[in-house]
Enzyme design. Structure first.
Site, PDB file in Angstrom:
ATOM      1  N   LEU A  71       1.237  -0.710   0.170  1.00  0.00           N
ATOM      2  CA  LEU A  71       0.172  -0.104   0.245  1.00  0.00           C
ATOM      3  C   LEU A  71       1.097   1.212   0.377  1.00  0.00           C
ATOM      4  O   LEU A  71       1.861   1.255   0.501  1.00  0.00           O
ATOM      5  CB  LEU A  71      -0.802   0.019   1.030  1.00  0.00           C
ATOM      6  CG  LEU A  71      -1.709  -0.451   1.516  1.00  0.00           C
ATOM      7  CD1 LEU A  71      -3.019  -0.208   2.883  1.00  0.00           C
ATOM      8  CD2 LEU A  71      -3.645   0.273   0.227  1.00  0.00           C
ATOM      9  N   ASP A  72       0.757   2.198  -0.798  1.00  0.00           N
ATOM     10  CA  ASP A  72       1.329   3.590  -1.504  1.00  0.00           C
ATOM     11  C   ASP A  72       1.548   4.762   0.083  1.00  0.00           C
ATOM     12  O   ASP A  72       0.508   3.994   1.013  1.00  0.00           O
ATOM     13  CB  ASP A  72       0.925   4.119  -2.225  1.00  0.00           C
ATOM     14  CG  ASP A  72       1.298   4.024  -3.839  1.00  0.00           C
ATOM     15  OD1 ASP A  72       2.450   2.934  -3.478  1.00  0.00           O
ATOM     16  OD2 ASP A  72       0.377   4.695  -4.476  1.00  0.00           O
ATOM     17  N   PRO A  73       2.426   5.012   0.361  1.00  0.00           N
ATOM     18  CA  PRO A  73       2.458   5.646   1.933  1.00  0.00           C
ATOM     19  C   PRO A  73       1.533   6.551   1.868  1.00  0.00           C
ATOM     20  O   PRO A  73       1.021   7.134   2.974  1.00  0.00           O
ATOM     21  CB  PRO A  73       3.451   6.930   1.436  1.00  0.00           C
ATOM     22  CG  PRO A  73       4.703   5.737   1.285  1.00  0.00           C
ATOM     23  CD  PRO A  73       3.960   5.124   0.221  1.00  0.00           C
ATOM     24  N   LEU A  74       0.721   7.262   0.688  1.00  0.00           N
ATOM     25  CA  LEU A  74      -0.503   8.223   0.860  1.00  0.00           C
ATOM     26  C   LEU A  74      -1.894   7.333   0.133  1.00  0.00           C
ATOM     27  O   LEU A  74      -2.944   8.011   0.349  1.00  0.00           O
ATOM     28  CB  LEU A  74       0.101   8.783  -0.877  1.00  0.00           C
ATOM     29  CG  LEU A  74       0.408  10.629  -0.971  1.00  0.00           C
ATOM     30  CD1 LEU A  74      -0.117  10.900  -2.074  1.00  0.00           C
ATOM     31  CD2 LEU A  74      -0.015  10.755   0.398  1.00  0.00           C
ATOM     32  N   ALA A  75      -1.784   6.334   0.585  1.00  0.00           N
ATOM     33  CA  ALA A  75      -3.047   4.625   0.819  1.00  0.00           C
ATOM     34  C   ALA A  75      -2.475   5.038   2.130  1.00  0.00           C
ATOM     35  O   ALA A  75      -1.543   4.143   2.883  1.00  0.00           O
ATOM     36  CB  ALA A  75      -3.421   4.022  -0.032  1.00  0.00           C
TER      37      ALA A  75
END
Length: 322
Positions: A50-54
């Protein structure tokens, strides 16, 4: 605190699945390492980035459960996302630099029409800002160097694309969507492509994974909650390894048959053909591994070691008798 005075964490065998609600700002690996440290676990892995922004559900596997983490990588995922319309960015999300701003002139009818067009099998070109590797190097590393490399389009499936809310007027027009999709789907690319199809462009303002396979974010706990727990509560927060085996047919074996199965020996029985089976011993009940049944033969595919089974039973016993 200097390296010489830093307290060393005494690792221990821990087995099971932690359903983590990953916060914004941390990579999947950073979240994993924090949880691993809190549980003092010897062995751990996550089930897809999961991306840091997610934010959202990230199943973390410990000990024996790491043997089955691939099953969650293959599972369908469900996301909620907000696509900011009228602005494209270098990364297709809010972290990137603005590339272009355009007026949003589409109608509600056009939005519905475009969303319908993205349902079912589609092709996507993976974004440059992704962990996908090209010649052994992550695409985002090329992107940071200002290099764009050719990416092969991939086939994915959008099972559901639900419009939860929208605003087409005002300073910050957006679409709030729920997306159920196959593995390998890039929601940032989907948002960007939807904006492009609407003639105004777009980027992701928010992304939250609410489901992976049969596991839902409502079952998950935060790192803050885990940190506030004592040692026993942290272990109690783990789900059993078989949580990952929901699509496996359970088969139980008595002590003698279980021992032979654990030795990798095929067993004969009156079972029908079963493509995916979770095998349990009965005295005491314990997961032994996974296999499949063909022509009345139970064939081992992935086995737990006797020590993993013993440690899992000891972990359960300790919780019950604390």
């Amino acid at each position: 605190m200097t390296a010489s005075t830093r307290v060393r964490v005494q690792r221990r065998p821990v087995h099971g699945v932690l359903l983590l609600d990953k916060p914004l700002g941390l990579s999947s690996n950073q979240a994993l390492q924090k949880a691993k440290w809190l549980l003092r676990a010897e062995k751990a892995g996550h089930t897809g980035t999961l991306d840091p922004l997610a934010s959202g559900i990230l199943p973390l596997c410990f000990g024996a459960a790491t043997k089955f983490s691939q099953l969650q990588l293959e599972a369908d995922k469900t996301y909620e996302t907000i696509v900011r319309l009228g602005v494209t960015t270098t990364t297709a999300d809010a972290e990137g630099d603005v590339l272009q701003e355009r007026a949003v002139t589409c109608s509600v009818g056009q939005v519905v029409e475009v969303l319908d067009a993205f349902m079912g099998p589609i092709t996507q070109v993976p974004p440059m800002h992704s962990a996908l590797k090209k010649d052994g190097k992550a695409l985002y590393e090329y992107a940071r160097e200002g290099v764009t490399v050719e990416r092969e389009a991939r086939n994915v499936v959008i099972h559901e694309l639900e419009l939860l809310d929208m605003q087409l007027q005002g300073d910050a027009p957006y679409l709030h969507l729920r997306v159920q999709c196959s593995k390998g789907t890039y929601i940032r690319t989907l948002g960007e492509d939807i904006g492009q199809a609407l003639g105004c462009g777009g980027h992701l303002r928010m992304l939250r994974r609410v489901q992976t396979g049969h596991l839902h974010v409502e079952q998950a706990i935060t790192l803050e909650a885990l940190e506030a727990m004592d040692e026993r509560q942290r272990i109690a927060a783990l789900n059993a390894t078989e949580t990952l085996l929901s699509h496996h047919e359970p088969i139980e074996l008595d002590a003698i048959e279980a021992g032979r199965f654990l030795s990798g020996v095929r067993r004969r029985g009156v079972w029908p053909d079963i493509p995916a089976a979770a095998i349990f011993g009965t005295a005491p009940r314990a997961l032994l591994g996974v296999g499949h049944v063909h022509a009345g033969e139970l064939i081992p595919d992935r086995l737990l070691s006797p020590i993993e089974i013993e440690q899992t039973l000891a972990q359960e016993y300790k919780l019950l008798n604390h």
